[in-house]
Design an enzyme around this catalytic site. Structure first.
Site, PDB file in Angstrom:
ATOM      1  N   HIS A  23      -2.674  16.335   5.492  1.00  0.00           N
ATOM      2  CA  HIS A  23      -3.029  15.387   6.606  1.00  0.00           C
ATOM      3  C   HIS A  23      -4.337  15.278   7.301  1.00  0.00           C
ATOM      4  O   HIS A  23      -4.384  14.232   7.754  1.00  0.00           O
ATOM      5  CB  HIS A  23      -2.114  16.051   7.754  1.00  0.00           C
ATOM      6  CG  HIS A  23      -0.693  15.652   8.021  1.00  0.00           C
ATOM      7  ND1 HIS A  23       0.083  16.443   7.152  1.00  0.00           N
ATOM      8  CD2 HIS A  23      -0.010  14.857   8.633  1.00  0.00           C
ATOM      9  CE1 HIS A  23       1.431  15.872   7.194  1.00  0.00           C
ATOM     10  NE2 HIS A  23       1.346  15.026   8.281  1.00  0.00           N
ATOM     11  N   TRP A  77       4.781   8.383   1.401  1.00  0.00           N
ATOM     12  CA  TRP A  77       4.250   9.511   1.960  1.00  0.00           C
ATOM     13  C   TRP A  77       5.257  10.610   1.751  1.00  0.00           C
ATOM     14  O   TRP A  77       5.164  11.547   1.506  1.00  0.00           O
ATOM     15  CB  TRP A  77       3.942   9.235   3.367  1.00  0.00           C
ATOM     16  CG  TRP A  77       3.455  10.324   4.160  1.00  0.00           C
ATOM     17  CD1 TRP A  77       4.089  11.086   5.109  1.00  0.00           C
ATOM     18  CD2 TRP A  77       2.034  10.809   4.170  1.00  0.00           C
ATOM     19  NE1 TRP A  77       3.299  12.127   5.555  1.00  0.00           N
ATOM     20  CE2 TRP A  77       2.043  11.952   4.858  1.00  0.00           C
ATOM     21  CE3 TRP A  77       1.086  10.658   3.347  1.00  0.00           C
ATOM     22  CZ2 TRP A  77       0.972  12.622   4.830  1.00  0.00           C
ATOM     23  CZ3 TRP A  77      -0.108  11.305   3.457  1.00  0.00           C
ATOM     24  CH2 TRP A  77      -0.068  12.505   4.272  1.00  0.00           C
TER      25      TRP A  77
END
Length: 104
Positions: A23, A77
């Site tokens: 992240h 993702w």
């Protein structure tokens, strides 16, 4: 009009650092998609004792990031994150909506 969505997800034990690393390096094209779709603020919190992730989004409009699963970037993702999270058959994270019970 803005609204908030909250949900929980489950991280596989032992992947806390890897989740944070991924992240920190979130793909710019994913950030652009989220912002362009109305996500104004998106925070994820980790309960290390249970490996539970709690996500809160402020969005402009009626939809959240959970409605972007048909896009190529979100599917990539999901595939990228699938090895460290509980996922559905399509690699989407297993999410459980959370009911707001208090706001100050």
């Amino acid at each position: 009009m803005s609204q908030q969505f909250a949900f929980r997800m489950k991280l596989l034990p032992g992947y806390e650092e890897e989740y944070e690393k991924r992240h920190r390096e979130i793909w710019p094209e994913l950030v652009k998609l989220l912002k362009d779709s109305g996500v104004q603020d998106y925070s994820i919190y980790l309960d290390k004792e249970t490996s539970t992730l709690f996500a809160v989004q402020t969005v402009k409009g009626e939809s959240s990031s959970q409605d972007l699963g048909n896009t190529e970037i979100v599917q990539r993702w999901w595939a990228y994150m699938a090895d460290i999270m509980e996922t559905n058959k399509d690699n989407s994270p297993v999410t459980v909506p959370l009911k707001e019970v208090f706001t100050l």
